[in-house]
Enzyme design. Structure first.
Site, PDB file in Angstrom:
ATOM      1  N   SER A   6     -16.802 -34.596  10.708  1.00  0.00           N
ATOM      2  CA  SER A   6     -16.144 -33.891   9.603  1.00  0.00           C
ATOM      3  C   SER A   6     -17.075 -33.828   8.410  1.00  0.00           C
ATOM      4  O   SER A   6     -17.478 -34.870   7.868  1.00  0.00           O
ATOM      5  CB  SER A   6     -14.860 -34.618   9.211  1.00  0.00           C
ATOM      6  OG  SER A   6     -14.430 -34.151   7.954  1.00  0.00           O
ATOM      7  N   HIS A  31     -16.581 -29.995  12.243  1.00  0.00           N
ATOM      8  CA  HIS A  31     -15.176 -30.015  11.817  1.00  0.00           C
ATOM      9  C   HIS A  31     -15.092 -29.761  10.312  1.00  0.00           C
ATOM     10  O   HIS A  31     -15.727 -30.452   9.517  1.00  0.00           O
ATOM     11  CB  HIS A  31     -14.567 -31.373  12.169  1.00  0.00           C
ATOM     12  CG  HIS A  31     -13.102 -31.491  11.904  1.00  0.00           C
ATOM     13  ND1 HIS A  31     -12.143 -31.043  12.784  1.00  0.00           N
ATOM     14  CD2 HIS A  31     -12.429 -32.011  10.863  1.00  0.00           C
ATOM     15  CE1 HIS A  31     -10.932 -31.287  12.293  1.00  0.00           C
ATOM     16  NE2 HIS A  31     -11.074 -31.876  11.117  1.00  0.00           N
ATOM     17  N   ASP A  33     -12.540 -29.350   7.078  1.00  0.00           N
ATOM     18  CA  ASP A  33     -11.198 -29.669   6.575  1.00  0.00           C
ATOM     19  C   ASP A  33     -10.869 -28.814   5.363  1.00  0.00           C
ATOM     20  O   ASP A  33     -11.443 -28.987   4.290  1.00  0.00           O
ATOM     21  CB  ASP A  33     -11.135 -31.158   6.197  1.00  0.00           C
ATOM     22  CG  ASP A  33     -11.179 -32.044   7.421  1.00  0.00           C
ATOM     23  OD1 ASP A  33     -10.298 -31.887   8.283  1.00  0.00           O
ATOM     24  OD2 ASP A  33     -12.093 -32.875   7.529  1.00  0.00           O
ATOM     25  N   MET A  35      -8.145 -27.932   2.678  1.00  0.00           N
ATOM     26  CA  MET A  35      -6.927 -28.481   2.044  1.00  0.00           C
ATOM     27  C   MET A  35      -6.620 -27.680   0.789  1.00  0.00           C
ATOM     28  O   MET A  35      -7.532 -27.352   0.028  1.00  0.00           O
ATOM     29  CB  MET A  35      -7.144 -29.942   1.666  1.00  0.00           C
ATOM     30  CG  MET A  35      -7.646 -30.812   2.818  1.00  0.00           C
ATOM     31  SD  MET A  35      -7.786 -32.520   2.320  1.00  0.00           S
ATOM     32  CE  MET A  35      -8.611 -33.219   3.773  1.00  0.00           C
ATOM     33  N   HIS A  64      -9.888 -26.957  10.480  1.00  0.00           N
ATOM     34  CA  HIS A  64      -8.609 -27.675  10.421  1.00  0.00           C
ATOM     35  C   HIS A  64      -7.907 -27.292   9.120  1.00  0.00           C
ATOM     36  O   HIS A  64      -8.333 -27.718   8.048  1.00  0.00           O
ATOM     37  CB  HIS A  64      -8.913 -29.178  10.498  1.00  0.00           C
ATOM     38  CG  HIS A  64      -7.738 -30.076  10.332  1.00  0.00           C
ATOM     39  ND1 HIS A  64      -7.859 -31.445  10.184  1.00  0.00           N
ATOM     40  CD2 HIS A  64      -6.402 -29.830  10.310  1.00  0.00           C
ATOM     41  CE1 HIS A  64      -6.667 -31.987  10.060  1.00  0.00           C
ATOM     42  NE2 HIS A  64      -5.757 -31.035  10.122  1.00  0.00           N
ATOM     43  N   MET A  66      -5.097 -27.543   6.440  1.00  0.00           N
ATOM     44  CA  MET A  66      -4.031 -28.411   5.895  1.00  0.00           C
ATOM     45  C   MET A  66      -3.503 -27.695   4.668  1.00  0.00           C
ATOM     46  O   MET A  66      -3.840 -28.038   3.523  1.00  0.00           O
ATOM     47  CB  MET A  66      -4.611 -29.789   5.548  1.00  0.00           C
ATOM     48  CG  MET A  66      -4.907 -30.633   6.781  1.00  0.00           C
ATOM     49  SD  MET A  66      -6.115 -31.941   6.462  1.00  0.00           S
ATOM     50  CE  MET A  66      -7.621 -31.015   6.781  1.00  0.00           C
ATOM     51  N   MET A 135      -3.246 -36.226  14.520  1.00  0.00           N
ATOM     52  CA  MET A 135      -3.743 -36.950  13.347  1.00  0.00           C
ATOM     53  C   MET A 135      -3.513 -38.444  13.563  1.00  0.00           C
ATOM     54  O   MET A 135      -2.407 -38.872  13.936  1.00  0.00           O
ATOM     55  CB  MET A 135      -3.014 -36.518  12.078  1.00  0.00           C
ATOM     56  CG  MET A 135      -3.299 -35.099  11.615  1.00  0.00           C
ATOM     57  SD  MET A 135      -5.041 -34.695  11.428  1.00  0.00           S
ATOM     58  CE  MET A 135      -5.561 -35.856  10.160  1.00  0.00           C
ATOM     59  N   ASP A 173      -8.048 -37.164  15.070  1.00  0.00           N
ATOM     60  CA  ASP A 173      -8.719 -37.043  13.765  1.00  0.00           C
ATOM     61  C   ASP A 173      -8.195 -38.101  12.802  1.00  0.00           C
ATOM     62  O   ASP A 173      -7.003 -38.134  12.491  1.00  0.00           O
ATOM     63  CB  ASP A 173      -8.432 -35.630  13.221  1.00  0.00           C
ATOM     64  CG  ASP A 173      -9.100 -35.327  11.884  1.00  0.00           C
ATOM     65  OD1 ASP A 173      -9.828 -36.185  11.363  1.00  0.00           O
ATOM     66  OD2 ASP A 173      -8.866 -34.210  11.380  1.00  0.00           O
TER      67      ASP A 173
HETATM   68  C1  DX5 Z   1      -8.257 -36.032   7.000  1.00  0.00           C
HETATM   69  C2  DX5 Z   1      -9.206 -35.064   7.680  1.00  0.00           C
HETATM   70  C3  DX5 Z   1     -10.226 -35.707   8.500  1.00  0.00           C
HETATM   71  C4  DX5 Z   1     -11.158 -36.643   7.780  1.00  0.00           C
HETATM   72  C5  DX5 Z   1     -11.606 -37.680   8.750  1.00  0.00           C
HETATM   73  O1  DX5 Z   1      -7.196 -35.346   6.478  1.00  0.00           O
HETATM   74  O2  DX5 Z   1      -8.467 -34.193   8.529  1.00  0.00           O
HETATM   75  O3  DX5 Z   1     -10.965 -34.764   9.283  1.00  0.00           O
HETATM   76  O4  DX5 Z   1     -12.278 -36.016   7.209  1.00  0.00           O
HETATM   77  O5  DX5 Z   1     -12.335 -38.641   8.081  1.00  0.00           O
HETATM   78  P1  DX5 Z   1     -12.499 -40.134   8.629  1.00  0.00           P
HETATM   79  O6  DX5 Z   1     -13.188 -40.022   9.961  1.00  0.00           O
HETATM   80  O7  DX5 Z   1     -13.319 -40.786   7.578  1.00  0.00           O
HETATM   81  O8  DX5 Z   1     -11.114 -40.710   8.764  1.00  0.00           O
HETATM   82 ZN    ZN Z   2      -9.618 -32.879   9.934  1.00  0.00          ZN
END
Ligand code: DX5
Ligand code: ZN
Length: 214
Positions: A6, A31, A33, A35, A64, A66, A135, A173
């Protein structure tokens, strides 16, 4: 095991360097993220930054979402040609419609389940998606503690997948590291996302990624 680091844990002042590093180190997906500050209490990156990532990534993107209003964000990111776009089932009233839309754009659709959402909630979507992302933390931040009940959930999901769509992958994840990777593999997980474990590994990203390829 396929590994999707990520970039949320990358150094954003050196984003190109950090994206190239994971690709050269043999990751399988990048990956990303996304948000929106509404679905989760954090705000990350939009199409300007993700297109910069797409330009320097030599591995396919795994986006991904969110966010609230998934369909709007699918339209924003589809032109970047990601391999997967995943969205949260908790935030989608019409998931079959959205899955069909993602596929019609030439992208593999994936569904994400928060830690408390049972796998049975998406049993009747399994034949329409290419991947389910479980998750193992509440979404929003990197560096959180792994929620161990995801192991039992992955096993239950695997049984449903075997019945409905054996080619569908399981991704996990949150809080993934070299201590829980073996158990994840044994539970039937195909892909792991790892942010802080990869980018904060004392011996560098290459060793971190190799240690997850069990
Ligand atoms: C959290 C994200 C993850 C995050 C994972 O909401 O979806 O992808 O970056 O990070 P680690 O591996 O540090 O938990
Ligand atoms: Zn993620």
């Amino acid at each position: 095991m396929l590994v999707a680091p990520s970039v949320l844990s990358a150094d954003f002042g050196n984003l190109q360097r950090d994206v190239e590093a994971i690709c050269e180190a043999g990751c399988d997906f990048v990956h990303v993220d996304v948000m929106d500050g509404h679905f989760v209490p954090n705000l990350t990156i939009g199409p300007v930054v993700v297109s910069a990532i797409a330009k320097c990534a030599t591995k396919p993107l795994d986006i991904h979402l969110m966010v609230e209003n998934n369909s709007f964000f699918v339209d924003l990111f589809a032109p970047l040609n990601p391999e997967y776009i995943s969205f949260h089932i908790e935030e989608e009233k019409h998931p079959h419609r959205l899955v069909q839309k993602i596929r019609s754009l030439g992208i593999k659709p994936a569904i994400v389940l928060n830690p408390h959402t049972p796998p049975e909630a998406i049993e009747f979507l399994l034949e329409d998606v290419d991947m389910v992302l479980l998750m193992s933390v509440n979404p929003g931040f990197g560096g959180q503690k792994f929620i161990t009940s995801v192991i039992e959930k992955a096993k239950r999901l695997k049984a449903l997948i075997n019945k409905r769509n054996p080619s569908c992958l399981i991704e996990v994840d949150g809080g993934v590291n070299d201590k829980n990777i073996k158990e994840l593999k044994e539970a039937g997980v195909d892909v792991v996302v790892a942010g802080s474990f990869v980018y904060k590994h004392p011996n560098g990203v290459k060793e971190a990624i190799s240690s997850l390829k069990v």
